[in-house]
Design a protein around this motif. Structure first.
Motif, PDB file in Angstrom:
ATOM      1  N   THR A  21       0.761  -1.066  -0.053  1.00 12.96           N
ATOM      2  CA  THR A  21      -0.143  -0.483  -0.285  1.00 12.96           C
ATOM      3  C   THR A  21       0.685   1.196   0.161  1.00 12.96           C
ATOM      4  OG1 THR A  21      -0.154  -0.083   2.602  1.00 12.96           O
ATOM      5  CG2 THR A  21      -2.038  -1.665   1.378  1.00 12.96           C
ATOM      6  N   LEU A  22       0.831   1.788  -0.554  1.00 13.67           N
ATOM      7  CA  LEU A  22       0.953   3.752  -0.508  1.00 13.67           C
ATOM      8  C   LEU A  22      -0.142   4.408  -0.315  1.00 13.67           C
ATOM      9  CD1 LEU A  22       3.395   5.398  -0.988  1.00 13.67           C
ATOM     10  CD2 LEU A  22       2.767   5.090  -3.576  1.00 13.67           C
ATOM     11  N   ASN A  81       2.761   0.061   3.339  1.00 15.22           N
ATOM     12  CA  ASN A  81       2.377  -1.037   4.209  1.00 15.22           C
ATOM     13  C   ASN A  81       2.228  -0.097   5.539  1.00 15.22           C
ATOM     14  OD1 ASN A  81       2.288  -3.127   2.526  1.00 15.22           O
ATOM     15  ND2 ASN A  81       4.026  -3.568   2.545  1.00 15.22           N
ATOM     16  N   GLY A  82       1.647   1.099   5.844  1.00 14.37           N
ATOM     17  CA  GLY A  82       1.604   1.328   6.526  1.00 14.37           C
ATOM     18  C   GLY A  82       2.168   1.853   8.632  1.00 14.37           C
ATOM     19  N   GLN A  83       3.666   2.170   7.388  1.00  8.73           N
ATOM     20  CA  GLN A  83       5.097   2.246   7.564  1.00  8.73           C
ATOM     21  C   GLN A  83       5.434   3.581   7.439  1.00  8.73           C
ATOM     22  OE1 GLN A  83       8.997  -0.169   7.625  1.00  8.73           O
ATOM     23  NE2 GLN A  83       9.924   1.813   9.151  1.00  8.73           N
ATOM     24  N   ILE A  94      15.295   6.619  -0.314  1.00 12.50           N
ATOM     25  CA  ILE A  94      14.713   5.307  -1.485  1.00 12.50           C
ATOM     26  C   ILE A  94      15.828   4.124  -0.983  1.00 12.50           C
ATOM     27  CG2 ILE A  94      16.549   6.151  -2.870  1.00 12.50           C
ATOM     28  CD1 ILE A  94      14.670   6.390  -5.120  1.00 12.50           C
ATOM     29  N   ASP A  95      15.870   3.155  -1.110  1.00 10.25           N
ATOM     30  CA  ASP A  95      16.934   2.038  -0.966  1.00 10.25           C
ATOM     31  C   ASP A  95      15.870   1.356  -0.107  1.00 10.25           C
ATOM     32  OD1 ASP A  95      18.458   3.924   0.841  1.00 10.25           O
ATOM     33  OD2 ASP A  95      19.875   2.433   0.005  1.00 10.25           O
ATOM     34  N   ARG A  96      15.444   2.341   1.170  1.00 12.68           N
ATOM     35  CA  ARG A  96      15.178   1.291   2.241  1.00 12.68           C
ATOM     36  C   ARG A  96      13.877   1.391   2.090  1.00 12.68           C
ATOM     37  NH1 ARG A  96      17.368   3.832   7.137  1.00 12.68           N
ATOM     38  NH2 ARG A  96      16.313   2.527   8.395  1.00 12.68           N
TER      39      ARG A  96
END
Length: 364
Positions: A21-22, A81-83, A94-96
């Motif tokens: 999710t975004l 995803n809710g985070q 970006i890479d995380r």
């Protein structure tokens, strides 16, 4: 067959992403003293494709940069995803984020080979796994035999395919695409767009696509979000916002219009082309009647209908683009319909309205 059209791989072979999710939650971004995003809120469901549509300066690309973690936010939050991955004073790199990026100019590494470009995003995998995923992505876009070449050795269409392979090879949860087809000529765009959509569908990656092309947004998006001054003016399926635009500005964005000014009397307005119902609009309200060229009116050489005369005609592929002078209209009526040899400049015609494609908006 040219190189650009040849060689897309077998559909269904790219590999499936774990779609995320975004969520943009009341995001503000200020640049140069101007609010570029203003309480911008949008949620993408796992596997959904949403197109951000709007004019230059509406905030489309800024929203994409925020999702990627390139642009910090000044208020609100972004969650994957809710985070929370973006908030004031906090930006996850970006890479995380588990996101992929596909830029308008492709942003390929010119000093790396085709294979090395795709492997670049797979550095966290072991060598064997990275080669397997890169190979699958290159086969899917038809470039498996070009792995040792460099980007400058590829055509524009092939560079776009390489950029797509590089972005989906890591199997991101979210893929962000910024005007991905704008640098391709019309001859390539339709084919590349169709195949790209197939790749997005088969990987099931949640996708946010920025475009300024209404037709492209309607073709690609499960939903289309129309941006205006940093906020979503309207969101829905492409068909919903085309058929029922929220206001005259939204309708104008999707197509040129012939506009007639009128006033509601007894639940309808009278125009030189006939009466049009105005459900839900109060008696005496000044309105604009908007007629789309495609489907809004029909021209025939015999009645019934309102008399008019063709004052210009342009030929498109399989269609006539006509302007028709009708008594009582301030400007010629634009009509786009299937090509007919019976229509010519100076031809007397009869015009009938298709009320389904006639819109009425209160004047503000």
């Amino acid at each position: 067959m040219t190189e650009e059209f040849a060689g897309w791989g077998t559909r269904g072979t790219t590999g499936v992403s774990f779609a995320a999710t975004l969520e943009f939650d009341a995001v503000d971004v200020h640049l140069g003293g101007r609010a570029v995003l203003d309480q911008f809120s949008l949620t993408l469901r796992p596997g959904e494709i949403v197109c951000l549509l709007g004019e230059s300066g509406s905030g489309k690309s800024t929203a994409l940069r925020v999702a990627a973690g390139i642009q910090p936010v000044h208020a609100g939050a972004v969650r994957i995803n809710g985070q929370t991955v973006s908030a004031p004073g906090m930006t996850t790199p970006i890479d995380r984020r588990g996101v992929g990026l596909m830029f308008q100019d492709f942003a390929l590494f010119p000093h790396l080979t085709v294979l090395q470009n795709v492997l670049f995003g797979l550095r966290k995998l072991g060598r064997a796994a990275a080669l397997a995923q890169a190979g699958a992505a290159l086969r899917r876009v038809g470039l498996a035999d070009r792995g040792a070449d460099y980007p400058h050795m590829l055509s524009g269409g092939q560079q776009q395919r390489l950029a797509l392979a590089r972005s989906v090879a890591p199997r991101p949860g979210v893929l962000l695409l910024d005007e991905p087809f704008s640098s391709l000529d019309a001859r390539l765009r339709e084919t590349v767009r169709e195949e790209t959509l197939a790749v997005l569908r088969e990987t099931n990656v949640t996708s946010l696509i920025v475009t300024h092309d209404p037709e492209e947004a309607m073709i690609l998006g499960d939903r289309v979000a129309l941006l205006r001054h940093g906020r979503i003016a309207q969101i829905g399926t492409g068909a919903e916002i085309y058929r029922e635009p929220i206001d005259l500005s939204a309708a104008r964005f999707f197509s040129p219009l012939s506009e007639i000014q009128a006033v509601v009397v007894d639940g309808q307005v009278q125009t030189p082309l006939g009466s049009v119902a105005t459900p839900g609009i109060a008696e005496g309200t000044p309105v604009t009647v908007a007629i789309r060229p495609a489907g809004g009116a029909r021209l025939r050489t015999t009645g019934p209908g309102t008399a008019g005369r063709v004052v210009s005609k342009r030929d498109a592929i399989g269609e006539d683009l006509c302007e028709v002078k009708v008594e009582g209209l301030d400007a010629p009526l634009g009509v786009r319909q299937p090509a007919s040899s019976a229509l010519a400049v100076g031809q007397d015609v009869f015009v009938t309205l298709n009320r389904e494609h006639v819109l009425v908006f209160p004047r503000i």
